[in-house]
Design an enzyme around this catalytic site. Structure first.
Site, PDB file in Angstrom:
ATOM      1  N   LYS A  71       8.259  -3.801  -8.200  1.00  0.00           N
ATOM      2  CA  LYS A  71       8.480  -3.568  -9.631  1.00  0.00           C
ATOM      3  C   LYS A  71       8.529  -4.870 -10.418  1.00  0.00           C
ATOM      4  CE  LYS A  71      12.489  -1.688  -8.492  1.00  0.00           C
ATOM      5  NZ  LYS A  71      12.565  -2.212  -7.107  1.00  0.00           N
TER       6      LYS A  71
ATOM      7  N   CYS B  39       4.351   0.261   6.658  1.00  0.00           N
ATOM      8  CA  CYS B  39       4.266  -0.858   5.720  1.00  0.00           C
ATOM      9  C   CYS B  39       5.303  -1.896   6.173  1.00  0.00           C
ATOM     10  CB  CYS B  39       4.593  -0.290   4.343  1.00  0.00           C
ATOM     11  SG  CYS B  39       4.350  -1.379   2.961  1.00  0.00           S
TER      12      CYS B  39
ATOM     13  N   LYS C  69       6.593  12.271  -1.497  1.00  0.00           N
ATOM     14  CA  LYS C  69       6.541  11.078  -0.637  1.00  0.00           C
ATOM     15  C   LYS C  69       7.967  10.580  -0.426  1.00  0.00           C
ATOM     16  CE  LYS C  69       5.138   6.272  -1.004  1.00  0.00           C
ATOM     17  NZ  LYS C  69       4.483   5.280  -1.859  1.00  0.00           N
TER      18      LYS C  69
ATOM     19  N   THR D 139       2.137   4.185  -4.464  1.00  0.00           N
ATOM     20  CA  THR D 139       3.152   4.170  -5.527  1.00  0.00           C
ATOM     21  C   THR D 139       4.382   3.322  -5.170  1.00  0.00           C
ATOM     22  OG1 THR D 139       3.902   6.252  -4.544  1.00  0.00           O
ATOM     23  CG2 THR D 139       2.616   6.413  -6.587  1.00  0.00           C
ATOM     24  N   ARG D 140       5.053   2.826  -6.205  1.00  0.00           N
ATOM     25  CA  ARG D 140       6.332   2.123  -6.070  1.00  0.00           C
ATOM     26  C   ARG D 140       7.234   2.556  -7.230  1.00  0.00           C
ATOM     27  NH1 ARG D 140       4.470   1.250  -1.797  1.00  0.00           N
ATOM     28  NH2 ARG D 140       4.214  -0.718  -0.682  1.00  0.00           N
TER      29      ARG D 140
ATOM     30  N   HIS E 194       0.829  -1.218   0.000  1.00  0.00           N
ATOM     31  CA  HIS E 194       0.000   0.000   0.000  1.00  0.00           C
ATOM     32  C   HIS E 194       0.862   1.267   0.000  1.00  0.00           C
ATOM     33  CE1 HIS E 194       0.812  -0.920   4.206  1.00  0.00           C
ATOM     34  NE2 HIS E 194       0.582   0.348   4.506  1.00  0.00           N
TER      35      HIS E 194
ATOM     36  N   HIS F 126      15.077   3.248   3.080  1.00  0.00           N
ATOM     37  CA  HIS F 126      15.144   1.830   2.728  1.00  0.00           C
ATOM     38  C   HIS F 126      15.899   0.999   3.770  1.00  0.00           C
ATOM     39  CE1 HIS F 126      15.176  -1.681   0.158  1.00  0.00           C
ATOM     40  NE2 HIS F 126      16.486  -1.773   0.335  1.00  0.00           N
TER      41      HIS F 126
HETATM   42  C1  LIG Z   1       7.179   1.254   2.369  1.00  0.00           C
HETATM   43  C2  LIG Z   1       7.526   0.355   1.241  1.00  0.00           C
HETATM   44  C3  LIG Z   1       8.076   0.897   0.077  1.00  0.00           C
HETATM   45  C4  LIG Z   1       8.437   0.083  -0.975  1.00  0.00           C
HETATM   46  N1  LIG Z   1       8.924   0.639  -2.131  1.00  0.00           N
HETATM   47  C5  LIG Z   1       9.182  -0.144  -3.195  1.00  0.00           C
HETATM   48  C6  LIG Z   1       9.552   0.440  -4.439  1.00  0.00           C
HETATM   49  O1  LIG Z   1       9.628   1.664  -4.572  1.00  0.00           O
HETATM   50  N2  LIG Z   1       9.793  -0.390  -5.483  1.00  0.00           N
HETATM   51  C7  LIG Z   1       9.677  -1.743  -5.381  1.00  0.00           C
HETATM   52  O2  LIG Z   1       9.924  -2.434  -6.368  1.00  0.00           O
HETATM   53  N3  LIG Z   1       9.297  -2.319  -4.220  1.00  0.00           N
HETATM   54  C8  LIG Z   1       9.048  -1.565  -3.139  1.00  0.00           C
HETATM   55  N4  LIG Z   1       8.631  -2.119  -1.962  1.00  0.00           N
HETATM   56  C9  LIG Z   1       8.586  -3.575  -1.831  1.00  0.00           C
HETATM   57  C10 LIG Z   1       7.343  -4.206  -2.403  1.00  0.00           C
HETATM   58  O3  LIG Z   1       6.206  -3.424  -2.160  1.00  0.00           O
HETATM   59  C11 LIG Z   1       7.224  -5.606  -1.807  1.00  0.00           C
HETATM   60  O4  LIG Z   1       8.445  -6.307  -2.076  1.00  0.00           O
HETATM   61  C12 LIG Z   1       6.070  -6.391  -2.412  1.00  0.00           C
HETATM   62  O5  LIG Z   1       4.866  -5.679  -2.280  1.00  0.00           O
HETATM   63  C13 LIG Z   1       5.971  -7.750  -1.715  1.00  0.00           C
HETATM   64  O6  LIG Z   1       4.938  -8.479  -2.299  1.00  0.00           O
HETATM   65  P1  LIG Z   1       4.332  -9.764  -1.602  1.00  0.00           P
HETATM   66  O7  LIG Z   1       3.365 -10.354  -2.570  1.00  0.00           O
HETATM   67  O8  LIG Z   1       5.445 -10.604  -1.083  1.00  0.00           O
HETATM   68  O9  LIG Z   1       3.563  -9.203  -0.311  1.00  0.00           O
HETATM   69  P2  LIG Z   1       2.072  -8.580  -0.208  1.00  0.00           P
HETATM   70  O10 LIG Z   1       1.798  -7.689  -1.357  1.00  0.00           O
HETATM   71  O11 LIG Z   1       1.957  -8.023   1.162  1.00  0.00           O
HETATM   72  O12 LIG Z   1       1.142  -9.857  -0.367  1.00  0.00           O
HETATM   73  C14 LIG Z   1       1.104 -10.905   0.576  1.00  0.00           C
HETATM   74  C15 LIG Z   1      -0.354 -11.304   0.743  1.00  0.00           C
HETATM   75  O13 LIG Z   1      -0.441 -12.526   1.465  1.00  0.00           O
HETATM   76  C16 LIG Z   1      -1.598 -12.457   2.259  1.00  0.00           C
HETATM   77  N5  LIG Z   1      -1.484 -13.464   3.336  1.00  0.00           N
HETATM   78  C17 LIG Z   1      -0.533 -13.513   4.289  1.00  0.00           C
HETATM   79  N6  LIG Z   1      -0.734 -14.577   5.109  1.00  0.00           N
HETATM   80  C18 LIG Z   1      -1.825 -15.216   4.647  1.00  0.00           C
HETATM   81  C19 LIG Z   1      -2.534 -16.367   5.082  1.00  0.00           C
HETATM   82  N7  LIG Z   1      -2.163 -17.075   6.150  1.00  0.00           N
HETATM   83  N8  LIG Z   1      -3.636 -16.743   4.392  1.00  0.00           N
HETATM   84  C20 LIG Z   1      -4.046 -16.027   3.308  1.00  0.00           C
HETATM   85  N9  LIG Z   1      -3.397 -14.915   2.861  1.00  0.00           N
HETATM   86  C21 LIG Z   1      -2.308 -14.519   3.522  1.00  0.00           C
HETATM   87  C22 LIG Z   1      -1.607 -11.019   2.756  1.00  0.00           C
HETATM   88  O14 LIG Z   1      -2.864 -10.612   3.213  1.00  0.00           O
HETATM   89  C23 LIG Z   1      -1.155 -10.284   1.518  1.00  0.00           C
HETATM   90  O15 LIG Z   1      -2.253  -9.816   0.740  1.00  0.00           O
HETATM   91  C24 LIG Z   1       8.269  -1.319  -0.867  1.00  0.00           C
HETATM   92  C25 LIG Z   1       7.702  -1.878   0.294  1.00  0.00           C
HETATM   93  C26 LIG Z   1       7.328  -1.044   1.337  1.00  0.00           C
HETATM   94  C27 LIG Z   1       6.736  -1.670   2.581  1.00  0.00           C
END
Ligand SMILES: Cc1cc2nc3c(=O)[nH]c(=O)nc-3n(C[C@H](O)[C@H](O)[C@H](O)COP(=O)(O)OP(=O)(O)OC[C@H]3O[C@@H](n4cnc5c(N)ncnc54)[C@H](O)[C@@H]3O)c2cc1C
Length: 378
Positions: A344, A311, A261, A48-49, A45, A265
């Site tokens: 990304k 986050c 914003k 933006t990224r 959330h 990191h």
């Molecule tokens: C502040 C911040 C800034 C960032 N900036 C950048 C950037 O500029 N560029 C970039 O490339 N990346 C950036 N990132 C990193 C990027 O956003 C994350 O690496 C990416 O979103 C991770 O994706 P994910 O699918 O692993 O996690 P998520 O998107 O969190 O998805 C995991 C999902 O699993 C679900 N889940 C968990 N446990 C269970 C369960 N037991 N049962 C069912 N569902 C479950 C959760 O509800 C969630 O929806 C940033 C991250 C943050 C926090």
């Protein structure tokens, strides 16, 4: 007791992209999520990224970043929405800082357009920036900003159009793996499938305790600050990162008056994702750390705090991803540990997960993301 070809646990950034690529091929897929993605509990959330192609974390990511960019353009086309803004990305720091050096060398290796600017050239072009004389700027004009929550929503809408099933507000509490399939237990039913993808972000370690994955969820604060639009509007100011000697900050120009914003990191406090304090400002340094960066390097963007959020990063020891098959069950894929730089790539990670799940292999080189690499087990 329904039978699916594939179940995806976690329909956030990576899971929903995998769901899209699977359902596009007619694979019968069930996605299950504890919340209702896009949502504010995990890692995606804050609107933006940044997407960069020249890559300070290592040139092994460049081919994936370029493919991810192609897939984002394709998603824009298919969903008929603006998901990416081509603001460019400006990297700032000492020329010999490891992050800047790798950014420049990865661009040279892959022949990417990257303009190197002296400090005075940076300040002339973007008077909102104030940096020491010995710093340089690296401008990549081909990259920019993804609207992360809109991207997830677009994949979600298309996955449902492709007849995928999505079960929201349902936490998976147990998974049983057999030789030829899996059973997934939730409070809303038990589900069976031939194959499984685990993309549960910060909760992945808790879901697969038997693997003792080296994943550390970390609390990260970011905020929007009132800024002089004549300097920092996204029509004239790029997304940016500052590789300082012991700190790494990243940020976004003011988009339609949103304010600048900013986030940091490196660092952050280790947390349990079920116990984390999600109130921005709960820790005094949430705001003060960001503000002191702005006062030093972008003084016209250090106005009132407009909004702030918390986050979660899910870090691995070497800050490289885990994308691999389960060590004992090759019909189970795990993608986690995106260490604060994964969004990304989520389009291409979705493509990779769907390829391996369907064909047992991928055309992309993901050898650096193996679970058994030495650097993960230090
Ligand atoms: C502040 C911040 C800034 C960032 N900036 C950048 C950037 O500029 N560029 C970039 O490339 N990346 C950036 N990132 C990193 C990027 O956003 C994350 O690496 C990416 O979103 C991770 O994706 P994910 O699918 O692993 O996690 P998520 O998107 O969190 O998805 C995991 C999902 O699993 C679900 N889940 C968990 N446990 C269970 C369960 N037991 N049962 C069912 N569902 C479950 C959760 O509800 C969630 O929806 C940033 C991250 C943050 C926090």
């Amino acid at each position: 007791m329904k039978l699916y070809d594939v179940i995806i646990v976690g329909a956030g950034s990576m899971g929903i992209a995998a769901g899209y690529y699977l359902t596009k091929q007619g694979i019968k897929t069930l996605l299950i999520d504890s919340f209702n993605p896009p949502h504010h509990q995990g890692s995606h959330h804050g609107s933006t990224r940044i997407i960069r192609h020249a890559y300070g974390e290592g040139r092994q990511y460049v081919a994936l970043a370029l493919r991810a960019q192609e897939l984002w353009y394709a998603l824009e086309q298919e969903s008929q929405q603006e998901l990416f803004i081509n603001t460019g990305v400006l990297g700032i720091g000492e020329v010999f800082s490891p992050f800047i050096k790798e950014t420049i060398e990865s661009a040279q290796t892959y022949n990417l357009p990257l303009e190197i600017l002296k400090a005075n050239e940076v300040q002339k072009r973007w008077p909102g920036i104030q940096i020491p004389e010995h710093y340089v700027g690296c401008l990549e004009t081909t990259s920019g900003i993804l609207y992360s929550e809109k991207c997830i929503q677009a994949y979600r809408d298309l996955t449902l159009e492709n007849k995928g099933s999505l079960l929201c507000d349902t936490a998976v509490h147990d998974i049983k793996m057999y030789k030829d399939g899996v059973t997934v237990m939730t409070d809303n039913g038990t589900f069976h499938s031939d194959k499984l993808i685990v993309t549960a972000g910060a909760w992945t370690g808790k879901l697969l305790p038997e693997l003792e994955l080296p994943l550390q969820p970390v609390r990260k604060a970011f905020g929007w600050f009132k800024a002089d639009e004549s300097f920092y509007d996204s029509k004239r100011f790029p997304a940016f990162f500052f590789a300082l000697p012991d700190k790494l900050y990243y940020g976004f120009p003011s988009i339609d008056g949103s304010g600048v914003k900013l986030g940091r990191h490196d660092g952050g406090q280790s947390v349990d994702p079920d116990q984390i304090n999600r109130t921005f400002g709960a820790d005094d340094s949430d705001e003060s750390d960001l503000r002191s960066f702005l006062e030093t390097f972008m003084p016209h963007a250090s106005g009132a705090l407009i909004d702030g959020k918390i986050c979660i990063y899910t870090k691995t020891p070497d800050e490289h991803f885990i994308i691999d098959q389960h060590p004992e069950h090759d019909h189970v894929m795990i993608a986690a540990g995106f260490s604060g730089h994964g969004f990304k790539f989520s389009s291409v990670v979705g493509e990779i997960l769907s390829e391996i799940t369907v064909k047992g292999k991928t055309k992309h080189d993901i050898s650096v993301f193996k679970l058994n690499r030495k650097a993960l087990h230090i």
